[in-house]
Design a protein around this motif. Structure first.
Motif, PDB file in Angstrom:
ATOM      1  N   UNK A  27      -0.415  12.525   6.700  1.00  0.00           N
ATOM      2  CA  UNK A  27      -0.339  11.290   5.920  1.00  0.00           C
ATOM      3  C   UNK A  27      -1.600  10.492   6.213  1.00  0.00           C
ATOM      4  N   UNK A  28      -2.305  10.071   5.167  1.00  0.00           N
ATOM      5  CA  UNK A  28      -3.571   9.360   5.345  1.00  0.00           C
ATOM      6  C   UNK A  28      -3.314   7.872   5.579  1.00  0.00           C
ATOM      7  N   UNK A  29      -2.607   7.594   6.664  1.00  0.00           N
ATOM      8  CA  UNK A  29      -2.166   6.242   6.960  1.00  0.00           C
ATOM      9  C   UNK A  29      -2.163   6.032   8.466  1.00  0.00           C
ATOM     10  N   UNK A  30      -2.023   4.770   8.875  1.00  0.00           N
ATOM     11  CA  UNK A  30      -1.968   4.461  10.294  1.00  0.00           C
ATOM     12  C   UNK A  30      -0.578   4.703  10.875  1.00  0.00           C
ATOM     13  N   UNK A  31       0.405   4.937  10.019  1.00  0.00           N
ATOM     14  CA  UNK A  31       1.748   5.225  10.522  1.00  0.00           C
ATOM     15  C   UNK A  31       2.418   6.276   9.647  1.00  0.00           C
ATOM     16  N   UNK A  32       3.382   6.979  10.234  1.00  0.00           N
ATOM     17  CA  UNK A  32       4.079   8.034   9.508  1.00  0.00           C
ATOM     18  C   UNK A  32       4.992   7.450   8.430  1.00  0.00           C
ATOM     19  N   UNK A  80       0.847  -1.188   0.000  1.00  0.00           N
ATOM     20  CA  UNK A  80       0.000   0.000   0.000  1.00  0.00           C
ATOM     21  C   UNK A  80       0.887   1.244   0.000  1.00  0.00           C
ATOM     22  N   UNK A  81       0.382   2.301  -0.633  1.00  0.00           N
ATOM     23  CA  UNK A  81       1.081   3.590  -0.673  1.00  0.00           C
ATOM     24  C   UNK A  81       0.105   4.646  -0.172  1.00  0.00           C
ATOM     25  N   UNK A  82       0.389   5.294   0.943  1.00  0.00           N
ATOM     26  CA  UNK A  82      -0.576   6.243   1.507  1.00  0.00           C
ATOM     27  C   UNK A  82      -0.677   7.525   0.695  1.00  0.00           C
ATOM     28  N   UNK A  83      -1.807   8.165   0.852  1.00  0.00           N
ATOM     29  CA  UNK A  83      -2.020   9.497   0.305  1.00  0.00           C
ATOM     30  C   UNK A  83      -1.480  10.530   1.298  1.00  0.00           C
ATOM     31  N   UNK A  84      -1.092  11.672   0.776  1.00  0.00           N
ATOM     32  CA  UNK A  84      -0.577  12.760   1.609  1.00  0.00           C
ATOM     33  C   UNK A  84      -1.384  14.022   1.299  1.00  0.00           C
ATOM     34  N   UNK A  85      -1.905  14.648   2.332  1.00  0.00           N
ATOM     35  CA  UNK A  85      -2.666  15.887   2.162  1.00  0.00           C
ATOM     36  C   UNK A  85      -1.681  17.048   2.138  1.00  0.00           C
ATOM     37  N   UNK A  86      -1.598  17.736   0.998  1.00  0.00           N
ATOM     38  CA  UNK A  86      -0.632  18.817   0.838  1.00  0.00           C
ATOM     39  C   UNK A  86      -1.314  20.087   0.350  1.00  0.00           C
ATOM     40  N   UNK A  97       9.310  12.290   8.587  1.00  0.00           N
ATOM     41  CA  UNK A  97       8.900  11.839   9.920  1.00  0.00           C
ATOM     42  C   UNK A  97       8.155  12.879  10.740  1.00  0.00           C
ATOM     43  N   UNK A  98       8.276  14.148  10.394  1.00  0.00           N
ATOM     44  CA  UNK A  98       7.607  15.188  11.170  1.00  0.00           C
ATOM     45  C   UNK A  98       6.150  15.396  10.768  1.00  0.00           C
ATOM     46  N   UNK A  99       5.733  14.763   9.682  1.00  0.00           N
ATOM     47  CA  UNK A  99       4.352  14.937   9.214  1.00  0.00           C
ATOM     48  C   UNK A  99       3.468  13.915   9.926  1.00  0.00           C
ATOM     49  N   UNK A 100       2.447  14.372  10.649  1.00  0.00           N
ATOM     50  CA  UNK A 100       1.616  13.446  11.429  1.00  0.00           C
ATOM     51  C   UNK A 100       0.687  12.619  10.541  1.00  0.00           C
ATOM     52  N   UNK A 101       0.190  11.537  11.104  1.00  0.00           N
ATOM     53  CA  UNK A 101      -0.871  10.797  10.434  1.00  0.00           C
ATOM     54  C   UNK A 101      -2.179  11.563  10.622  1.00  0.00           C
TER      55      UNK A 101
END
Length: 325
Positions: free
Chosen positions: A224-229, A124-130, A234-238
């Motif tokens: 990050x639209x995921x259960x883990x960073x 899986x590849x998470x989506x990122x809200x930017x 690493x500074x961008x929260x889930x």
């Protein structure tokens, strides 16, 4: 002839550890296996598919041949596999696009769920809200509050109507109780100049393509639209850490066979893909795609995952009134 016999025997010996049961040895396809990729060659779906095919071809008794069959989104390639013989010689390597075929294309000549047997969830590849780097929000709650305060004032970009980016954006808007205007482009590449210059301030993108812009400081990642960073940011929260538990969206890669393919063969192919997914060299090669590889997938867990995704996105498509031309 003698040389070919020796080569075949060597390939069979290499494949031996992949076979769960001695009785299943004769189930492996007797011809080169077609791995149908319903996307163009060289793209973010084709690259891992070819990596897996290359690794598998080195250890299985039959070569895995990637075949790009594009057209009507992923419909053409998917139909090839849906109507293929149930002998394991034809497999599908598809993405989240498979889970939205039914609601987006109600007149298909095949059933995206009933006509397929999921084999393995590859990763899986998470989506990122930017957002644009100058957009006046720095957190996801701030973005949600701004969109709620000014419903319909702001635009968000996507790679196309009904695509993964569009769906993930609508999922976020529903969770936030907010409204924004959808501006579809023909892919991410033509959308990004308008995001970078601020014409379109928001884009939810797959981590594969979002990360370079974030890392260069050209866009700002809010979550990050995921259960883990993601390790590289690493500074961008889930989304859960940002106050939106359960708000997750991925594009994902899955191997599927025609429904009715014998289960011993399905399990054998599953074991082969899991073995490759667990290889450190493969994980390293796919690190740039930000793919979270799954080496513990089973046909049963892949089936449950696909059904959950189909139900989730069907609701978003219905509620948002999404249609494709």
């Amino acid at each position: 002839m003698h040389r070919r016999t020796l080569l075949a025997a060597g390939a069979a010996a290499l494949a031996q550890p992949l076979r769960a049961h001695a009785a299943a040895h004769d189930n492996w396809p007797t011809q080169p296996v077609r791995l149908i990729v319903p996307f163009s060659a060289g793209g973010p779906t084709d690259i891992p598919a070819r990596l897996f095919a290359d690794e598998l071809s080195q250890s299985l008794p039959q070569r895995i041949v990637v075949e790009n069959r594009t057209g009507a989104g992923v419909v053409v390639g998917s139909e090839v596999v849906a109507k293929a013989p149930k002998d394991g010689n034809t497999l599908l390597y598809n993405t989240i696009a498979h889970s939205v075929l039914k609601p987006l294309f109600p007149r298909l000549n095949f059933d995206p769920v009933a006509d397929f047997q999921p084999v393995a969830l590859v990763g899986v590849i998470p989506m990122v809200i930017t957002v644009n780097k100058d957009f006046p929000v720095r957190t996801l709650p701030e973005l949600a509050a701004l969109l709620k305060k000014h419903p319909g004032k702001y635009d968000y970009a996507s790679s196309g109507n009904g695509g993964a980016l569009h769906l993930a954006s609508e999922l976020f808007l529903r969770a936030a109780g907010a409204k924004a205007n959808h501006v579809p482009y023909r892919g991410v590449a033509p959308a990004m100049p308008d995001v970078l210059n601020g014409t379109i301030p928001i884009i939810i993108d797959v981590a594969t393509t979002a990360l370079p812009y974030v890392q260069r400081g050209e866009t700002r990642a809010l979550a990050v639209m995921s259960s883990k960073r993601i390790a590289t940011i690493p500074d961008v929260p889930t989304t859960a850490e940002a106050g939106f538990p359960g708000l997750e969206a991925y594009t994902w890669h899955m191997v599927l066979a025609p429904a009715g393919t014998p289960m011993p063969l399905v399990q054998q192919v599953n074991a082969a893909f899991n073995r490759v997914a667990a290889m450190p060299s493969v994980q390293q090669k796919l690190a740039d795609l930000a793919m979270d590889l799954r080496s513990d997938s089973t046909p049963e867990s892949a089936t449950a995952f696909l059904r959950n995704e189909a139900a989730k996105w069907e609701g978003i498509i219905r509620d948002a009134g999404i249609k494709v031309d």
